[in-house]
Design an enzyme around this catalytic site. Sequence first.
Site, PDB file in Angstrom:
ATOM      1  N   LEU A 146      15.652 -21.620  -0.643  1.00 31.16           N
ATOM      2  CA  LEU A 146      14.398 -22.299  -0.322  1.00 31.16           C
ATOM      3  C   LEU A 146      14.030 -23.286  -1.438  1.00 31.16           C
ATOM      4  CD1 LEU A 146      11.403 -20.347   1.206  1.00 31.16           C
ATOM      5  CD2 LEU A 146      11.211 -22.614   0.200  1.00 31.16           C
TER       6      LEU A 146
ATOM      7  N   GLU B  90      13.843 -27.559  -1.555  1.00 36.08           N
ATOM      8  CA  GLU B  90      14.121 -28.841  -0.899  1.00 36.08           C
ATOM      9  C   GLU B  90      14.897 -29.796  -1.812  1.00 36.08           C
ATOM     10  OE1 GLU B  90      11.241 -27.256  -0.858  1.00 36.08           O
ATOM     11  OE2 GLU B  90      11.011 -26.729   1.262  1.00 36.08           O
TER      12      GLU B  90
ATOM     13  N   GLN C 264      12.058 -28.578   6.534  1.00 36.45           N
ATOM     14  CA  GLN C 264      11.383 -27.832   7.599  1.00 36.45           C
ATOM     15  C   GLN C 264      10.090 -28.504   8.099  1.00 36.45           C
ATOM     16  OE1 GLN C 264      10.227 -23.456   7.021  1.00 36.45           O
ATOM     17  NE2 GLN C 264      12.267 -23.454   7.917  1.00 36.45           N
TER      18      GLN C 264
ATOM     19  N   ILE D  90       8.598 -32.104   1.778  1.00 37.63           N
ATOM     20  CA  ILE D  90       9.710 -32.947   1.338  1.00 37.63           C
ATOM     21  C   ILE D  90       9.573 -33.338  -0.132  1.00 37.63           C
ATOM     22  CG2 ILE D  90       8.800 -35.271   1.818  1.00 37.63           C
ATOM     23  CD1 ILE D  90      11.511 -35.781   3.306  1.00 37.63           C
TER      24      ILE D  90
ATOM     25  N   HIS E 261       1.108 -28.829   7.176  1.00 41.62           N
ATOM     26  CA  HIS E 261       2.046 -28.866   8.308  1.00 41.62           C
ATOM     27  C   HIS E 261       1.725 -30.024   9.238  1.00 41.62           C
ATOM     28  CE1 HIS E 261       2.102 -24.676   6.869  1.00 41.62           C
ATOM     29  NE2 HIS E 261       3.342 -24.614   7.318  1.00 41.62           N
TER      30      HIS E 261
END
Lengths: 324, 370
Positions: free
Chosen positions: A58, A60, A82, A87, A129
């Site tokens: 996990l 990025e 994801q 990012i 999100h």
Amino acid sequence: MPQMNMVQALNDALRVEMRRNRDVVVLGEDVGKLGGVFRVTQGLQDEFGESRCFDTPLAEGGILGVAIGMALYGLRPVPEIQFSDFIFPAYDQIVSELAKYRYRSGGEYTCPLVVRTPVGGGIRGGHYHSQSPESQFIHVAGLKVVCPSNPYDAKGLLLSSIRDDDPVLFFEPKRVYRAARADVPEGDYTIPLGEAKVVREGQHVTVVAWGAMLYEALAAAEQAATQGIECDVIDLRTLWPLDIDCIVASVERTGRIVVVHEAPKSCGFGSEIVALVNEKAFLHLEAPPVRVTGWDTPFPYTLENEYLPLAHRILPALVETARY
Amino acid sequence: MDFQTPETTLANVPTVLRADGSADPATDPGLDAQLLRELMRAMVRTRIVDERLVLLQRQGRIGFHIGSLGEEATILGSIAALRPQDWIFPCYREFSALLWRGLPLGTYLDNMFGNEDDPVRGRQMPDHWTARALRIGSVSSPIGTQITQAVGFAMAARHKAEDVVTMAFFGDGATSSNDFHTGLNFAGVYRAPTVFLCRNNGWAISVPTAKQTASTSFADKGVAYGVRGVQCDGNDVLAVWRTVRDAVSRAAAGEGPQLVECITYRLSGHSTSDDPKVYRADDEVTAWRRADPIARLRRHLELKGLWTEDEEKAWAASCEAELKAAIEGAEKKAPPALSSMFDDVFAERPWHLEEQCAALLAGPRAPRGH
């Protein structure tokens, strides 16, 4: 012709290209057995094995650094981030490395890879999100940026992106993932990067949008038509390099432009589009260019429909611009 | 004494070359005479180039140099221990790797001057070179970014069933970067055939190793990631060669990634832009000069009858002559063409770059020089 939603169309594009080219590999958090939290990579590990579709730790920055190394070797990696909100640990690798490899090495090295990442709001995701960071990548010389609005374009643009010799940031509007179904041809087809599409024709106002906001722009255009205002609605599809000719040709006919995007207004991509229209079509303008965008705040949770530039905010902009 | 001397720092670190110039028979890798002499020549040449480039910068003829003074054994011992098919992901101090693998000195000087023949077309500062044909990566300034890339490259090679090991160079400062930890973690998980080569030269610009980490060693940091970590005397070219060759063999044999910490010392400033007198004691530098890697190999070779003072003088003179010619050649070349600024941003120039290139060409020229 099969009907697919955008998730299925993207999955199909990955399958087509992975069957065609053994150098295409998919990596990211949860992309393996789970098939991604949005299921875009579902079944790829079963079909192509763990060496070509694999879960990563996990991190990025590690996903991008490793993908860049693979691309330097000659593979065509398709890393998934994801959510585009996550990012930023990879921003250094994208900005300092991915975007600059060809340039800084005098063309010796290239990094053909596609970063796939869900973008945008409308799914009750709060600010981690829901964001739309596209302009933060457009501003970096050396990156191409794509954002499809529908399943057909999504497949054709993803296939073009993987075959492109430059790095591509491929933003997938997550609100559209399962919302729209369309005819999507089986097998191979591509949509060229850098070509926008006029999806509704009209002579009064040019409306530029992409991704999920295209549907809001179309809904507003529909309502504007009942008031006698006909809109030319452009789906950019590729954000960078921008299809400026398509926009200018439209503005030369309408004399008016409204740009719609989810990202905050200031220094959003709309700013650049408006500046270019001013430079290239100033004498055709009949009204000041208008931006209908997210506000200059972090993306809110409870009030997200007040934040997003939905049709109810686009319509008055169309009317005011048309009557200016 | 509030600084580290080579005697204390290297006390418990594997060494081959002893104080009298002999090699410890228990650890001597037994390099043949030719390779020993090649290493000696390369180290001498590297130092001559380093010292001359600092002068060129002081004279205002080049903009910058970031050198390897004192770290010649770490860099050259590592490079020499790689197999021909192995790839190097450099930091920015490893120009001697380019020369070891055969880059013409003139091409390196083209990069130092950023001229029309510079492989990176004048787009980066000096010492930010690239040499794909020599299996050497492209240098960037951000610290540690090459580490994860070296891991991905090695994974890709394995995907293609190619017998390739990648070696990522970085300094002690880079062990604090995200990419160091992520790179070791990914490499550990995927058992990537990568050697992480930490040049622990004591300083990250002005920050000493004691302020970089609380770990007992940088090699220890491998433990948490399932990466074998070892230390060696980085001023002892035989110890470096032996340790790195072992690491490369293990990585190639599928034993997973390897972390090698070479303990050495940065005798110069961080770069020509740095003044180390502000932050470190002259006594510390003097102490490390006693452990000079070139002097140590020289003693060894003289003891074995493989090197003489006359030979070194002759070799140094030929290096100086070669360097003088390379500098003169590179200095008089033209800068890159204006329009080349817009090449290689993308595979092909999009409309906006065509427009901007035309605007640059049609516009007024900047004053020359910098």
